[in-house]
Scaffold this motif. Structure first.
Motif, short mmCIF file in Angstrom:
data_model
loop_
_atom_site.label_atom_id
_atom_site.label_comp_id
_atom_site.label_asym_id
_atom_site.label_seq_id
_atom_site.Cartn_x
_atom_site.Cartn_y
_atom_site.Cartn_z
N PRO A 133 0.84 -1.21 0.00
CA PRO A 133 0.00 0.00 0.00
C PRO A 133 0.88 1.26 0.00
O PRO A 133 1.79 1.40 0.81
CB PRO A 133 -0.80 -0.12 1.29
N LEU A 134 0.58 2.16 -0.93
CA LEU A 134 1.41 3.35 -1.10
C LEU A 134 1.45 4.19 0.17
O LEU A 134 2.51 4.72 0.53
CB LEU A 134 0.90 4.19 -2.28
N GLY A 135 0.34 4.32 0.86
CA GLY A 135 0.31 5.09 2.11
C GLY A 135 1.25 4.52 3.16
O GLY A 135 1.97 5.26 3.84
N THR A 136 1.27 3.20 3.30
CA THR A 136 2.18 2.54 4.24
C THR A 136 3.62 2.79 3.83
O THR A 136 4.48 3.11 4.66
CB THR A 136 1.92 1.02 4.28
N ILE A 138 4.88 5.31 2.02
CA ILE A 138 5.27 6.71 2.20
C ILE A 138 5.46 7.02 3.69
O ILE A 138 6.46 7.63 4.09
CB ILE A 138 4.24 7.66 1.56
N ALA A 139 4.51 6.60 4.53
CA ALA A 139 4.60 6.88 5.97
C ALA A 139 5.85 6.24 6.57
O ALA A 139 6.57 6.87 7.36
CB ALA A 139 3.34 6.39 6.68
N THR A 140 6.11 5.00 6.20
CA THR A 140 7.29 4.31 6.73
C THR A 140 8.57 4.93 6.20
O THR A 140 9.56 5.04 6.93
CB THR A 140 7.23 2.81 6.38
#
Length: 192
Positions: A133-136, A138-140
């Motif tokens: 998942p792109l959000g995961t 980016i956040a990581t």
């Protein structure tokens, strides 16, 4: 030769385009370039400790943006080239299983690669390839690269003069250790 390279890098810290050079290196290191931005960032902070957190911030933003390019490379290259090849070889099922295992550990893989000398570009491309998942991702990436760059900035800001003296007195040793870490990172990638 090492001393001249070190002096040149320290001189770069005062150049009006120094932050742009760092941003460029941090960006491309996250997707294709083999040299980590620390090679430029550390001497820049040593030369100008008052700009430590600005320098770390530039490295962070550029690195995460470059990581997104690496993610896109993994996502687009796999769909365009990898998947048809794997289907023709009957290996699509085993790759799907690998992608699932990677994504189960994806947060930790991105975090570890973002903080350690492990080549971050490998994880950025694998993250796109396995459809993390792109959000995961980016956040990581923000967390990992932020920790890496800002801890270095904090230490150099706080202890800059003694660290600079230590490095300058032992420049060949420091260069050898940095090179060993770089080669070790490539060795780990090749044999893992």
């Amino acid at each position: 030769m090492i001393q001249r390279l070190y002096d040149w890098t320290l001189g770069l810290a005062d150049h009006r385009h120094a932050l742009w050079v760092l941003a460029f290196v941090a960006f491309i290191e996250s997707s294709v370039f083999p040299i980590p931005p620390d090679i430029i960032m550390i001497p820049m902070i040593i030369a100008r400790p008052s700009r430590a957190f600005l320098i770390a911030g530039v490295a962070l933003v550029a690195s995460v943006l470059g990581g997104m390019l690496g993610y896109a490379i993994g996502a687009l290259a796999f769909e365009a080239l990898g998947e048809p090849i794997l289907n023709s070889l009957g290996k699509a099922d085993s790759m799907a299983e690998f992608a699932t295992r990677f994504n189960d550990l994806g947060f930790w893989a991105v975090l570890a690669a973002g903080i350690t000398p492990f080549p971050y570009k490998v994880i950025t491309i694998m993250s796109g390839w396995t459809a993390m998942p792109l959000g995961t991702f980016i956040a990581t990436s923000i967390l990992a690269r932020g920790l890496r760059f800002f801890i270095v900035a904090l230490l150099l800001w706080k202890f800059g003069a003694p660290i600079r003296d230590f490095i300058e007195k032992r420049l060949p040793l420091m260069f050898t250790l940095a090179l060993a870490l770089l080669i070790g990172g490539f060795f780990v990638v090749k044999f893992l």
